[in-house]
Scaffold this active site. Sequence first.
Site, mmCIF file in Angstrom:
data_model
loop_
_atom_site.group_PDB
_atom_site.id
_atom_site.type_symbol
_atom_site.label_atom_id
_atom_site.label_comp_id
_atom_site.label_asym_id
_atom_site.label_seq_id
_atom_site.Cartn_x
_atom_site.Cartn_y
_atom_site.Cartn_z
ATOM 1 N N ASP A 28 4.241 -9.599 2.632
ATOM 2 C CA ASP A 28 3.079 -8.724 2.456
ATOM 3 C C ASP A 28 3.213 -8.008 1.114
ATOM 4 O OD1 ASP A 28 0.875 -7.151 2.734
ATOM 5 O OD2 ASP A 28 1.655 -5.921 4.369
ATOM 6 N N TYR A 33 -4.367 -4.063 -3.704
ATOM 7 C CA TYR A 33 -5.424 -3.738 -4.665
ATOM 8 C C TYR A 33 -4.917 -2.770 -5.730
ATOM 9 C CZ TYR A 33 -9.083 -5.899 -1.762
ATOM 10 O OH TYR A 33 -9.859 -6.781 -1.069
ATOM 11 N N ARG A 65 -0.399 8.343 -1.676
ATOM 12 C CA ARG A 65 -0.155 8.535 -0.242
ATOM 13 C C ARG A 65 0.725 9.744 0.040
ATOM 14 N NH1 ARG A 65 0.589 2.191 1.796
ATOM 15 N NH2 ARG A 65 -1.265 1.425 0.691
ATOM 16 N N ASP A 120 -3.486 -10.592 0.762
ATOM 17 C CA ASP A 120 -2.184 -10.008 0.427
ATOM 18 C C ASP A 120 -1.071 -10.400 1.384
ATOM 19 O OD1 ASP A 120 -3.393 -8.640 2.487
ATOM 20 O OD2 ASP A 120 -2.530 -6.706 1.945
ATOM 21 N N GLU A 121 -1.297 -11.306 2.316
ATOM 22 C CA GLU A 121 -0.264 -11.698 3.266
ATOM 23 C C GLU A 121 -0.139 -13.209 3.319
ATOM 24 O OE1 GLU A 121 -0.214 -9.582 7.075
ATOM 25 O OE2 GLU A 121 -1.884 -8.374 6.335
#
Length: 607
Positions: A28, A33, A65, A120-121
Amino acid sequence: MEEQNMESSSSSCFDGYSEHSRSIIHIDIDCFYAQVEMIRNPELRSVPVGVQQKNIVVTSNYEARKFGIQKCMLVTDAVKACPNLKLVNGEDLQPYRIASNKIFTLLQTWKCPVEKLGMDENFIDVTNLVQERVKMVDSKSVTVAGHAYKVASVECICGCHTRLKLASQLASEMRSKIFNELGFTTCAGVAHNKLLAKLICPLHKPNDQSLIFPEHACSFMSTLPSVRCIPSIGAKTSEALMSLNIHSVSDLQQVAPEILQKPFSGDMAVRLKKLSFGEDNTPLKQTGRPLSIGLEDSFKTVSVKSEVEERFSALLQRLIVLVREDGRIPVSLRVTLRKKDAKRLSSHRESRQCQISPSIFTISNGSLNVPEAGQSKLMSTVMRLFNKLVDLTKPFHLTLVGLAFTKFQDRMTGRGSMVNYLMNDISVQSVLNLTNDCDTSGCSMDYSAASPSSSTTTDLSDAEVEPSPKKPKKVNWIAKRRCLSKEDVASPSKLRVGELRLNSRELEKVSELRLNSRDRSLTPRASPARECLSDASDSMKDIAEGSNCDSCPGYVDQEVFSALPGDMQQELKAMWKNPSSSEVPRSSPRTNKAKSNTILKYFLPNK
């Protein structure tokens, strides 16, 4: 003592699931983005970054975050939480698609099956590669790369511990290569099935990896707070489970199978039970080219047709870029709308699709292009489908429009392909729409009504089809006039297709021959094919009478005849001199021998 009991219970949970042969890696990309934007603009690496789509922050980097920025947070709330937040417009997904494809291509260099999950995985099945490495290492010296959920106390008799440790080393190699060549940090999960590999992946996120051994699957699954944590369980399934007072995965593990069979089928109940223990036998499927390429644009509301057309036009321009990169030729177009219905108190999607002509797309310098005329035709098709989805006599409110190419045909560009043939400098025209550049007489036949360009799209209910025009019955064309300069080599392959036509007198002659052959076919004990050929030969003989062997019958163009190879000229001269010799003997009903292929069959009309 309590920990030992947990170990034994974990093992007993998994006693029935002894399939440990596979080695699966799940990779992952961290804050995908945001990382793409930081790689494009290195100045963003040390500041809080949020990727904005409409009025929502779809993702953010880890600096943002720290301030409490969460996925799908409103922009206004995100700016209040982090005044220094650097917002980047992420509505154009093209840079993210390019980065995703680069990662996927890099992972394929290990020659293992790779399955994409979103942008993305990726799942990678390294089972075969691990089997090769097992033969070259000492199992006791193999160590875990990254973290293990729990340390294995007893080596599994099937050897899965060694294989998974080797798989973790492969995962570390893949992640290092992705970072060194593309600049992305990643996290990875290693397990013996896809479910556990995906769930264990974010355990030490970001930029790290985790491994879980099969005997710890049950205890790990019991720590998941909600049944929604299991990827196979969606909103409706979770609602049905909650109605049975099943909220956590631990609740699902402990519930009796008979209770699950009330809202679910027997097979579904068994599958849910196995998933709760960490068993997943889903095979990894190698990802190929996408079955469809589409784009969508969402908004609060649009109620004017002109504005809808503007949004469709913008989507179409972006979609053409994606198709050019894909390289395949689309043959079907789908239009999707999301309507806001006050009566239903919710939005719902509707779509229509129709086939499109591959001729809209052209190939220039090896790349796929759409000229302005083709774009205009695509837009007219889009709006025609829109008119079928929306009643313009009534008010409408749309919150989303979407375009997608849903079917493709691969381009054949080899030496023997039709594309290569048509791209050569040869004057070839459609047999359905012939034009005569050299003949200006008024007796030319007009096939414009059968031209493909005049065909229109036929509307069907759901999947509409733009039909090709009906092909006329096969006509044997008589060579009329050569349109090459005298210095060109006399070869039939360079005769223009547009000159293989019948004039009015020749059509009368063909019709007369057919009528005569039809009348004679009524005679008893006469073969229709033999009579037709005989009549045609007699007619040729009558026409050729009075002329020497070096001249052609009156209905054959002298110039065309001179363009034929010498052996064909000799065969025709012999046939005109002695037409009876060209009769084809009647074949026995019991034999299926192929008839001789002579030039006569190309100059005589079919019955």
